[in-house]
Design a protein around this motif. Structure first.
Motif, PDB file in Angstrom:
ATOM      1  N   SER A 128      18.100  37.217  49.677  1.00  0.00           N
ATOM      2  CA  SER A 128      19.436  37.578  49.177  1.00  0.00           C
ATOM      3  C   SER A 128      19.548  39.086  49.004  1.00  0.00           C
ATOM      4  O   SER A 128      20.606  39.682  49.230  1.00  0.00           O
ATOM      5  N   PHE A 129      18.428  39.729  48.614  1.00  0.00           N
ATOM      6  CA  PHE A 129      18.423  41.189  48.496  1.00  0.00           C
ATOM      7  C   PHE A 129      18.576  41.837  49.875  1.00  0.00           C
ATOM      8  O   PHE A 129      19.102  42.952  49.994  1.00  0.00           O
ATOM      9  N   LYS A 130      18.100  41.157  50.914  1.00  0.00           N
ATOM     10  CA  LYS A 130      18.183  41.693  52.268  1.00  0.00           C
ATOM     11  C   LYS A 130      19.636  41.952  52.659  1.00  0.00           C
ATOM     12  O   LYS A 130      19.926  42.876  53.429  1.00  0.00           O
ATOM     13  N   GLN A 131      20.542  41.151  52.110  1.00  0.00           N
ATOM     14  CA  GLN A 131      21.965  41.329  52.415  1.00  0.00           C
ATOM     15  C   GLN A 131      22.477  42.676  51.925  1.00  0.00           C
ATOM     16  O   GLN A 131      23.479  43.192  52.410  1.00  0.00           O
ATOM     17  N   LEU A 132      21.778  43.247  50.933  1.00  0.00           N
ATOM     18  CA  LEU A 132      22.168  44.552  50.382  1.00  0.00           C
ATOM     19  C   LEU A 132      21.476  45.696  51.114  1.00  0.00           C
ATOM     20  O   LEU A 132      21.601  46.855  50.701  1.00  0.00           O
ATOM     21  N   GLY A 170      18.919  46.760  48.433  1.00  0.00           N
ATOM     22  CA  GLY A 170      18.199  45.558  48.034  1.00  0.00           C
ATOM     23  C   GLY A 170      16.735  45.843  47.757  1.00  0.00           C
ATOM     24  O   GLY A 170      16.146  45.293  46.821  1.00  0.00           O
TER      25      GLY A 170
END
Length: 199
Positions: free
Chosen positions: A11-15, A19
């Protein structure tokens, strides 16, 4: 637990690079997981190596600074009361304090290379009210080679990025003694020079 952490990191990868910064800033997810995974994202072509490294250094500095300020302004009683939420117990704090008393401010640098100690060492640094700029400098200087190593290994191992973790840990443990000797030697020389100039 592993699957939860990995889904959390995805989910952090989306940032993107932010992220990486956020994941490392929270100090709950080990850098040994975040950074090789970031290297894998570089391998996939989703990130640029040096920007990922820069993000890792920034996040890897913000996290310890948060713990430093908690130690500085909250003190030992605060850490003992609320440290459990950061997986920090009284025994761990005592070990970090002994380590700090033994090696002084240099532990802000050396401690980052020791698994299990790197998360704890900012606390006694803060409690002892170590100069925040010196603490930050030591942390950045330590995080730079660590981040480069982990991200590079993650990129090299690619889909097998998790295999980079024990490899890097073995490398760091075998070199941390050298770092400790260098730091102690430098501190010893400074002490001798100071005594000579004041006598």
């Amino acid at each position: 637990m592993r699957d939860i952490i990995l889904s959390f990191l995805e989910s952090f990868k989306q940032l993107s690079y932010l992220g990486i910064v956020l994941a490392l800033s929270c100090e709950i997810i080990p850098a040994e997981v975040v950074l090789p995974l970031a290297g894998f994202w570089v391998y996939e072509g989703n990130m640029i190596f040096w920007i990922a490294v820069f993000s890792g250094v920034v996040g890897g500095t913000i996290g310890p600074l948060i713990l430093y300020f908690i130690g500085r302004f909250g003190g030992r009683p605060f850490i003992l009361k609320y440290g459990k939420y950061l997986f920090i117990g009284e025994k761990q704090i005592k070990n970090a304090e002994v380590f700090f008393q033994k090696y002084g401010g240099g532990v802000a640098f050396v401690g980052r290379f020791i698994p299990g100690m790197r998360t704890l060492i900012p606390v006694p640094c803060g409690i002892a009210k170590m100069n925040v700029w010196v603490f930050t400098l030591y942390t950045v200087l330590a995080m730079l080679p660590i981040t480069v190593l982990y991200v590079w290994l993650g990129q090299r191992f690619g889909p097998r990025w998790e295999e980079a973790v024990p490899f890097a840990r073995y490398f760091l443990l075998n070199n941390v003694l050298i770092l400790i000797v260098i730091v102690l030697f430098t501190l010893g020389v400074k002490h001798v020079v100071k005594n000579l100039t004041t006598s």
